[in-house]
Design a protein around this motif. Structure first.
Motif, short mmCIF file in Angstrom:
data_model
loop_
_atom_site.label_atom_id
_atom_site.label_comp_id
_atom_site.label_asym_id
_atom_site.label_seq_id
_atom_site.Cartn_x
_atom_site.Cartn_y
_atom_site.Cartn_z
N ARG B 121 0.82 -1.21 0.00
CA ARG B 121 0.00 0.00 0.00
C ARG B 121 0.85 1.25 0.00
N GLN B 189 -9.45 5.89 -2.03
CA GLN B 189 -10.06 4.56 -1.87
C GLN B 189 -9.04 3.53 -1.41
N LEU B 192 -8.40 4.13 2.28
CA LEU B 192 -9.48 3.81 3.21
C LEU B 192 -9.98 2.38 3.09
N LYS B 193 -9.83 1.76 1.92
CA LYS B 193 -10.43 0.44 1.74
C LYS B 193 -9.42 -0.65 1.41
N GLY B 194 -8.21 -0.26 1.13
CA GLY B 194 -7.20 -1.27 0.83
C GLY B 194 -7.38 -1.88 -0.54
N ARG B 196 -9.13 -4.06 -2.18
CA ARG B 196 -10.29 -4.91 -2.47
C ARG B 196 -10.32 -5.19 -3.97
N ILE B 199 -11.34 -2.35 -6.21
CA ILE B 199 -10.36 -1.26 -6.23
C ILE B 199 -9.23 -1.63 -7.18
N TRP C 632 -18.22 4.28 -3.83
CA TRP C 632 -17.82 4.01 -2.47
C TRP C 632 -18.61 2.87 -1.84
N ARG C 633 -19.57 2.30 -2.56
CA ARG C 633 -20.44 1.32 -1.91
C ARG C 633 -19.66 0.05 -1.59
N ASP C 634 -20.08 -0.61 -0.53
CA ASP C 634 -19.37 -1.79 -0.07
C ASP C 634 -20.00 -3.08 -0.59
#
Lengths: 137, 231, 670
Positions: B121, B189, B192-194, B196, B199, C632-634
């Motif tokens: 990251r 993104q 904040l979300k790594g 995924r 992403i 941004w949705r999960d």
């Protein structure tokens, strides 16, 4: 959509990532391979760019040949980008990507060359716009 | 005659029938489609492939838009209406810096993707930031060029050639700016979300986009600036 | 504060737009009130508006297309009647109004009528025929539909706020430049078409990716149904050609809003460049419409002849041939603009050559019928009507492809008759054939056959009575787009043409009656088995209507005509294939991003048209914010439990058992 991994109908390995790739994506290649590609790509691009800048407006080669040389250098550099940065190859896993690219190149060529050819002829045969406007009452 | 004793033409046909790209016709056989060619005979491709390929097709459509603006420039390159010619407005030095900035940003973009593949990251964010900064340098130089030209009264409203010049270069600059906004969103993104799955798919798309912009720039600096300066 | 917008934008002095607007607004309010009173909003929101299901989106596209076709037809009625009454007389439509009508007619029919219908068919059918669960990008698909709807909305708003363009459906400069059209008409056109163009491009990308990367196991390229090949070719053309339209309209927009000189009369602008670029889009556009139409006919001919399609590989080759060559012919739309003999010759030859591809297809369809057991049900009637109509239209096209002949007939009524001949005969007939053919699949009950046949005959006869006189008028020298007629000797032909319009109106009434009657009798007309026509491709393997996940287990294909093979094997072995093992299925969740984006895009377009800059900026930011919020949705997917999959599929298998029994008793399969 249903992830095929859940479907027992498909035998193992059917969707091995080695089968098929999108451009610029080689998930099983290691970091060293990526970095090497990046370095090679950068190196070749720098050489081609510097050559182009030096060539423009100079007398290094026969002057009327300069535009053609510039275009050749540009196409070469686009090729460098496609191969090293976008990883377009000729293997069977890349067929769709190459065909799509070829189609795109065809369309671009038709538009640019076609427009230049047509507009050149139209401009030759039509009265210049300034003269036309002067004919207005 | 070949080693099988058959005429070469028949041998050639047999080879064609066994080709992995399935160019020959085998509609009614018991044969399984050969794997490894990505032809979908083995079911739908994975989401990663689908997203990447779909974006590739979108990029082709974007390139066609650029082709139209290129064509307009090619047609109107001489339509100066008594105003300045292309040779009188290009600044090769500044274009050299712009090219260097964009090329280096392509390089850092690739390195960020290498870091993504390694799931690192920190380095992903660092190289993405560098990419963004270099892109910012590019846009700033281009804006400076436009402002300077406008100050000399050289605006797109002056002539057809200037219209198509500002249109083509401006369209590219607009794409770089929007790419920058996208880059900022991606950096947020990843932070904040790594890493995924979605992403990573978006990062693949961003990579394609950024490299494609550099490819278009090669066309622009060659045809508009370098060839223009010689005119 | 409101830019150029003021109360004077409402056409109080023009009775026809005013009355039409009032009626439309009252009907729209009535529909909204009905939905509210019956409490259908939650259902509509959940099942249709936020749906990302390709079948629902396909149906909505078709609904949009049908509604806009009706409006385009109303424009056509006005045009034909005006020309019939305005012979040495002013008629009832003043020129400023008449010009908007023919512009709106063309724009609506092609871009908001035919395109959405064709896109709708492709969206509905391609995943079903490929044996997969949805297109490549389902949420994006929803965005594409709603953007198209947004464009259509803007065109309709122009009826009661402001005006529409008066330039013809392709707004040639310099007339479309600000100097000669300072009003908002061309701006309405520009923003409506740009916005819907983005929607179309989204479908193009979606279908190309779906066809190339998402087919069920065993379905190699040469085992796909021909409709999927034509969808692929059409969507490749969308991806190649629609950006040309986007770029060209953007250039015109820059000219109009910022005073640039792409196409202006002065300072180095080149109006002819617009004509060149817009037809570089315009010609592929008609092939985008006609290729899926050919695909529909391929499906109908093989099903209703009870035979596999003749010459599958040559069909594929002809489709790809047409796809490529359609990008090589565009100058034939402006032979008379002065490109000279060399250029005209090249494009004249290429325009003649492209007919070869279609010729191959026509022969293949005819040979499909030959030796088959032909059933003359409504879809087949439309297809046979197409063969007759389209061949004649195509022949007049080859005539126009010869530059010296075109110099006499360019922009005459001959041209108008030709392109209506091929578009109506090709695209509209295909839409009706496909509608009659796939309606049971989409809605679960068949359409009334008698009214369907009546609608066909009225349309077929009405078309020829309307348009044959226009061929004659073209050869007599009548130009297109005339608001009044100065030659009384043309009047008999104009009257015959109006009579034809009357017959067409009867056709439309029959079509509507068919739908009303079918809905009323839907229980009697229920499609229980899912295979009412003895179909050959995979969509007929599903129940009618298909479950939202299409297939409980994705099929495994072993030859061309996947479903036909499955059916034959079932009849031979007198049993269905064994019950599969049911696993949970992941499906994409619904999303409001489509309607949200389209709403703000509509506001943006409207603000740009009326120069309300602050509102445009707000709308743009809101649209972008919505997109980021969506990103941004999960949760992207939800899981359908195996029990539900099993329950739905067992019901399907029970219906299939019944069908199998019926087929075995009748020994109906040849």
């Amino acid at each position: 959509m249903s992830t095929p991994d859940l479907d027992p109908r498909l035998h193992a390995g059917a969707l091995d990532h080695r089968d098929d790739h999108a451009p610029g994506d080689e998930p099983l290649e290691d970091v060293g391979h990526w970095v090497r590609n990046a370095n090679l790509g950068l190196g070749f691009s720098i050489v081609l760019t510097v050559a182009a800048f030096l060539l423009a407006g100079s007398n290094i080669i026969y002057a009327p040949a300069v535009p053609v040389a510039l275009i050749v250098l540009a196409i070469a550099q686009m090729g460098v980008h496609l191969v090293f940065f976008l990883h377009i190859t000729t293997g069977p896993d890349n067929t769709n990507n190459v065909l799509a690219l070829a189609f795109g190149v065809l369309v671009v060529a038709l538009i640019v060359v076609g427009s230049i050819w047509i507009m050149d002829h139209l401009n030759q045969n039509m009265m210049p716009m300034e003269q036309l406007m002067r004919m207005q009452p | 005659m070949t080693y099988t004793g058959l005429p070469a033409s028949v041998e050639a046909i047999r080879r064609v029938r066994q080709d992995p790209h399935r160019l020959g016709h085998r509609a009614h056989g018991p044969g399984e489609p050969v794997e490894g060619t990505g032809h979908g005979g083995t079911g739908p491709a994975s989401k990663r492939i689908i997203v990447g390929y779909g974006f590739w097709i979108f990029l082709l459509s974007d390139i066609v838009i650029f082709a139209c603006f290129f064509a307009a420039f090619a047609v109107q390159r001489g339509a100066t209406a008594g105003g300045p010619t292309i040779g009188e407005i290009v600044d090769i030095r500044r274009v050299g810096f712009e090219t260097a900035a964009l090329l280096l940003s392509s390089y850092t973009c690739m390195l960020s993707f290498a870091a993504t593949n390694a799931r690192n990251r920190l380095w992903t964010e660092i190289f993405l930031l560098l990419t963004g900064l270099l892109g910012l340098v590019f846009v700033a130089l281009e804006l400076w060029e436009f402002v300077e030209l406008a100050g000399r009264g050289i605006t797109p409203q002056r002539s057809g050639m200037l219209t198509s010049f500002f249109g083509l270069v401006g369209l590219h600059g607009l794409h770089v700016t929007l790419g920058g906004l996208w880059l900022a969103t991606m950096m947020a993104q990843v932070l904040l979300k790594g890493f995924r799955r979605e992403i990573i798919h978006r990062l693949i798309c961003f990579n394609l986009f950024w490299h494609a912009l550099d490819i278009v720039w090669i066309g622009i600096f060659t045809i508009v600036y370098l060839m223009g300066s010689g005119a | 504060m409101f830019g150029k917008l003021s109360l004077s934008a409402i056409p109080v002095s023009q009775p026809i737009p005013l009355i039409t607007s009032i009626i439309v607004i009252l009907v729209a309010l009535g529909v909204l009130a009905l939905i509210t009173v019956k409490r259908w909003w939650p259902y509509l929101w959940r099942e249709w508006i936020t749906s990302v299901d390709h079948k629902r989106i396909g149906v909505m596209y078709c609904l949009l297309g049908v509604v806009m076709l009706i409006r385009g037809f109303a424009d056509a009625i006005m045009m034909r009647t005006q020309q019939a009454v305005a012979i040495d007389a002013p008629g009832y439509l003043p020129p400023e109004h008449y010009d908007q009508i023919f512009t709106a007619h063309g724009t609506i029919m092609i871009l908001f009528g035919a395109m959405p219908l064709v896109l709708g068919f492709m969206n509905f059918l391609v995943p079903l025929q490929l044996g997969v669960r949805d297109v490549a990008f389902p949420t994006f698909n929803s965005v594409g539909f709603w953007l198209t709807a947004s464009g259509a909305l803007l065109v309709n708003v122009s009826l009661f706020i402001g005006e529409f363009a008066r330039t013809g459906w392709l707004p040639y400069p310099p007339l479309s430049e600000t100097a000669y059209t300072p009003g908002v008409g061309v701006d309405y056109y520009l923003w409506a078409v740009q916005i819907s163009g983005v929607g179309t491009l989204i479908t193009g990308i979606n279908i190309v990716t779906t066809v190339l990367k998402m087919r069920c196991r065993g379905m190699s390229y040469l085992r796909m149904p021909v409709f999927c090949w034509t969808a692929l070719a059409s969507c490749l053309l969308i991806v190649a050609a629609f950006p040309i339209l986007t770029a060209t309209l953007a250039m015109l927009t820059l000219d109009r809003y910022l005073g640039w000189h792409y196409f202006s009369n002065t300072a180095g602008g080149n109006p002819m460049m617009f004509v060149n670029l817009v037809w570089a889009w315009g010609h592929p556009e008609v092939y985008i419409l006609v290729l899926p139409s050919f695909g529909i006919f391929s499906e109908v001919f093989s099903t209703f002849s009870g035979k596999p399609l003749f010459g599958y590989r040559s069909m594929v080759a002809a489709t790809l041939f047409i796809c490529i060559v359609s990008m090589l012919v565009w100058l034939h739309h402006f032979f008379t603009m002065g490109a000279g003999a060399a250029v005209n010759t090249f494009f004249g030859i290429s325009s003649s050559i492209i007919a070869v591809g279609t010729g191959v297809k026509i022969y293949n369809w005819i040979f499909t019928m030959y030796g088959g057991r032909v059933r003359f049900e409504t879809p087949m009637l439309w297809s046979m009507g197409f063969i007759f109509t389209f061949v004649i239209g195509g022949l007049t096209g080859v005539l126009l492809a010869i530059p010296p002949a075109d110099f006499l007939t360019h922009n005459s009524m001959f041209l108008v008759a030709h392109f209506h001949n091929v578009i109506v005969g090709g695209v509209v007939f295909a839409i009706f054939a496909g509608y009659e053919f796939w309606f049971p699949k989409a809605f679960g009950f068949r359409l009334h056959e008698g009214w369907g046949k009546a609608a066909f005959w009225f349309a077929f006869v009405g078309f020829w009575v309307t348009f044959t006189p226009l061929y004659v008028l073209g050869l007599l020298g009548m130009t297109r787009r005339l608001q009044h007629i100065n030659f009384p000797e043309w009047s008999p032909w104009l009257y015959i043409s109006v009579a034809g319009v009357g017959i067409l109106i009867l056709g439309v009434i029959s079509q509507v009656t068919q739908l009303v009657v079918s809905i009323r009798d839907r229980d009697r007309l229920r499609d229980v088995s899912g295979d009412p026509w003895d179909g050959r491709s995979l969509e007929w393997a599903t129940p009618s209507p298909p479950p939202f996940f299409n297939f409980a287990v994705m099929p495994n294909v072993e030859g061309e005509e996947a479903y036909w093979g499955i059916k034959l094997r079932a009849v031979e072995t007198q049993q269905l294939s064994p019950e599969p093992e049911y696993v949970p299925i992941e499906m994409p969740v619904n999303s409001p991003v489509g309607i949200y984006t389209a709403f703000f895009t509509t506001v943006f377009g409207f603000s740009m048209i009326w120069h309300i800059w602050w509102l445009a900026a707000v709308a743009l930011v809101a649209a972008f914010a919505g997109f980021v919020a969506f990103a941004w949705r999960d949760v992207q997917e939800f899981e359908v439990p195996a029990e539900e999959v099993a329950r739905v599929d067992r019901a399907r298998r029970a219906a299939r058992e019944a069908l199998l029994e019926r087929l075995s008793r009748q020994e109906a399969l040849p």
